[in-house]
Design an enzyme around this catalytic site. Structure first.
Site, mmCIF file in Angstrom:
data_model
loop_
_atom_site.group_PDB
_atom_site.id
_atom_site.type_symbol
_atom_site.label_atom_id
_atom_site.label_comp_id
_atom_site.label_asym_id
_atom_site.label_seq_id
_atom_site.Cartn_x
_atom_site.Cartn_y
_atom_site.Cartn_z
ATOM 1 N N PRO A 2 0.826 -1.200 0.000
ATOM 2 C CA PRO A 2 0.000 0.000 0.000
ATOM 3 C C PRO A 2 0.864 1.255 0.000
ATOM 4 O O PRO A 2 1.714 1.443 0.857
ATOM 5 C CB PRO A 2 -0.801 -0.099 1.291
ATOM 6 C CG PRO A 2 -0.573 -1.456 1.822
ATOM 7 C CD PRO A 2 0.680 -1.962 1.230
ATOM 8 N N GLU A 3 0.620 2.090 -0.971
ATOM 9 C CA GLU A 3 1.264 3.389 -1.030
ATOM 10 C C GLU A 3 0.181 4.410 -0.691
ATOM 11 O O GLU A 3 -0.943 4.028 -0.348
ATOM 12 C CB GLU A 3 1.833 3.632 -2.442
ATOM 13 C CG GLU A 3 2.755 2.506 -2.902
ATOM 14 C CD GLU A 3 3.349 2.729 -4.286
ATOM 15 O OE1 GLU A 3 3.557 3.889 -4.669
ATOM 16 O OE2 GLU A 3 3.599 1.731 -4.981
ATOM 17 N N HIS A 104 -4.193 -15.074 8.924
ATOM 18 C CA HIS A 104 -3.393 -13.857 9.094
ATOM 19 C C HIS A 104 -4.206 -12.709 9.691
ATOM 20 O O HIS A 104 -3.853 -11.546 9.536
ATOM 21 C CB HIS A 104 -2.790 -13.438 7.760
ATOM 22 C CG HIS A 104 -1.847 -14.444 7.190
ATOM 23 N ND1 HIS A 104 -0.783 -14.957 7.917
ATOM 24 C CD2 HIS A 104 -1.799 -15.074 5.989
ATOM 25 C CE1 HIS A 104 -0.127 -15.846 7.173
ATOM 26 N NE2 HIS A 104 -0.739 -15.935 5.999
ATOM 27 N N ARG A 123 2.515 -11.062 5.445
ATOM 28 C CA ARG A 123 3.972 -10.984 5.610
ATOM 29 C C ARG A 123 4.392 -10.319 6.917
ATOM 30 O O ARG A 123 5.555 -10.369 7.280
ATOM 31 C CB ARG A 123 4.592 -10.258 4.413
ATOM 32 C CG ARG A 123 4.461 -11.075 3.138
ATOM 33 C CD ARG A 123 4.996 -10.332 1.941
ATOM 34 N NE ARG A 123 6.447 -10.287 1.924
ATOM 35 C CZ ARG A 123 7.148 -9.682 0.969
ATOM 36 N NH1 ARG A 123 6.534 -9.082 -0.016
ATOM 37 N NH2 ARG A 123 8.452 -9.684 1.016
ATOM 38 N N ARG A 166 22.811 15.363 -5.037
ATOM 39 C CA ARG A 166 22.604 13.935 -4.789
ATOM 40 C C ARG A 166 22.839 13.181 -6.091
ATOM 41 O O ARG A 166 22.307 13.544 -7.145
ATOM 42 C CB ARG A 166 21.187 13.664 -4.285
ATOM 43 C CG ARG A 166 20.840 14.358 -2.978
ATOM 44 C CD ARG A 166 21.558 13.781 -1.789
ATOM 45 N NE ARG A 166 21.234 12.394 -1.520
ATOM 46 C CZ ARG A 166 20.280 11.989 -0.669
ATOM 47 N NH1 ARG A 166 19.558 12.860 -0.013
ATOM 48 N NH2 ARG A 166 20.078 10.703 -0.476
#
Length: 287
Positions: A2-3, A104, A123, A166
Site C-alpha cells: 500500500p502506497e 493472518h 507478511r 545527490r
DNA sequence: CCCACGACCTGTGGGC
DNA sequence: TGCCCACAGGTCGTGG
C-alpha cells in the site's frame, strides 16, 4: 504494497464507521507484527473513543480521546477490513479482491455499535503503535518525514533543495520517505514516466523545469490513483474488501517487454533494479 | 552525511 | 505433479 493512494482509500472507507466510535473490544491474536505491539496495547485501546481518522504518508492515524494516537502502517500486505461488508457493499461496481486468509487475522477491533474491523497481514511487515498525541509531529516516526505530496510544501523549489548534489537516481530519492511521504515503487515509476524523466537520471542534475514536471506528475498520478481506489496487484483491498482499479491504467509498472503506450512512441518498456527494487521505464520517452 | 545491501516474512508464479 | 528460484506494494539496521 500500500502506497499513499491505497492507504488513503482505506482511511476513507473506515472513516464513517470509526469516527467518534468507542472500541468495546480489541483482540491481539499475536504479540507482534513487524515489531512487538506496545505494552498494554489491548488495555489502552479498550474503551477508548476514536476522534478522527487521519493519514500521514503511508500511515493511518487514529487520535483517541485518551490523549494517545493509534498508528497503523500496512507494510506490504496489511489489510483493514470491515467484517460483513464484503457481501453487502462490494456486490455492485467494484470487483472484490481475493479474500484475506483468516490465519493472518492478527488484530481485531470492535466498536460499541458492533462493527468489527480486522487487521490482516500475511507478511507481517506492517506495525501498530500507541503514542502520545501531543507532539506527534515531533515523534521519531514523523519528525524526519518529508512533506505530503498533495500539499503545497511539496514544490519544485523544495525538490531542488532535497535533490541538490545527490548522485542517486530520481527514482530512488522519490522513494525516500524523508524527501516526500507516501510514494512507493508503483507510483514513482508511473510519475516519472508521466514527467518524461528517466529514473536513472542523477537527481541532483535535474533542472528546474524538470522538477516542475515531476511535482505535477506525482500529484496527477496520486489523484488519479485515489480516484480509482488504488491499485490491486494481489493483496490490496479497501475497507470493504473491494479491489482498486488503477492497475489497469499503469503505463510502465509491471510492463517490461511490452510496448510503451505513449503515442506515437514505439519503444519497449524496460525493467532495471535500483536500490534493490524494480524500476520500469520507457527508454525513449524518459530522458 | 551518503549509499549499497541484506534482513524481516509469507505466498505465488514460472521454468524445468 | 513437484521442486526450486525469483520476486512482491516497505522499511530498518549495518557497514563502507
Amino acid at each position: 504494497m500500500p502506497e499513499l493512494p491505497e492507504v488513503e482509500t482505506v482511511r476513507r472507507g473506515l472513516e464513517p464507521v470509526l469516527t467518534g466510535a468507542r472500541l468495546r473490544r480489541v483482540e491481539a491474536r499475536r504479540p507482534d507484527l513487524r515489531f512487538p505491539l506496545p505494552d498494554g496495547f489491548v488495555q489502552r485501546l479498550t474503551g477508548a473513543r476514536i476522534e478522527t481518522l487521519r493519514r500521514r504518508g503511508k500511515y493511518i492515524l487514529a487520535p483517541l480521546h485518551s490523549g494517545e494516537t493509534l498508528i497503523i502502517h500496512l507494510g506490504m500486505t496489511g489489510r483493514l477490513e470491515i467484517e460483513d461488508s464484503r457481501r453487502a457493499r462490494t456486490a455492485g461496481v467494484l470487483a472484490r479482491a481475493s479474500a484475506p486468509n483468516p490465519k493472518h487475522a492478527h488484530v481485531l477491533f470492535e466498536t460499541e455499535t458492533g462493527v468489527q474491523v480486522t487487521y490482516f497481514d500475511a507478511r507481517r511487515f506492517g506495525f501498530m503503535d500507541l503514542v502520545r498525541s501531543e507532539g506527534l509531529a515531533e515523534h521519531p516516526r514523523f519528525a524526519s518525514m518529508g512533506p505530503e505530496p498533495l500539499e503545497a510544501e511539496f514544490s519544485a523549489a523544495y525538490l531542488a533543495r532535497a535533490f541538490k548534489s545527490r548522485g542517486q537516481g530520481a527514482k530512488t530519492l522519490l522513494l525516500d520517505q524523508t524527501i516526500v511521504a507516501g510514494l512507493g515503487n508503483i507510483y514513482v515509476s508511473e510519475a516519472l514516466h508521466r514527467a518524461g524523466v528517466s529514473p536513472l537520471r542523477a537527481a541532483g542534475t535535474l533542472a528546474k523545469p524538470r522538477l516542475v514536471a515531476i511535482v505535477a506528475a506525482v500529484r496527477a498520478v496520486l489523484r488519479d490513483a485515489i480516484a480509482a481506489g488504488g491499485s490491486t496487484l494481489r493483496d490490496y483491498a479497501n475497507a470493504q474488501g473491494a479491489a482498486g482499479y488503477f492497475q489497469h491504467a499503469f503505463q510502465v509498472y509491471g510492463r517490461e517487454g511490452q510496448p510503451c503506450l505513449a503515442n506515437p512512441c514505439t519503444a519497449v518498456i524496460r525493467r532495471v533494479v535500483q536500490a534493490g527494487r524494480s524500476t520500469f521505464y520507457c527508454p525513449r520517452c524518459q530522458k
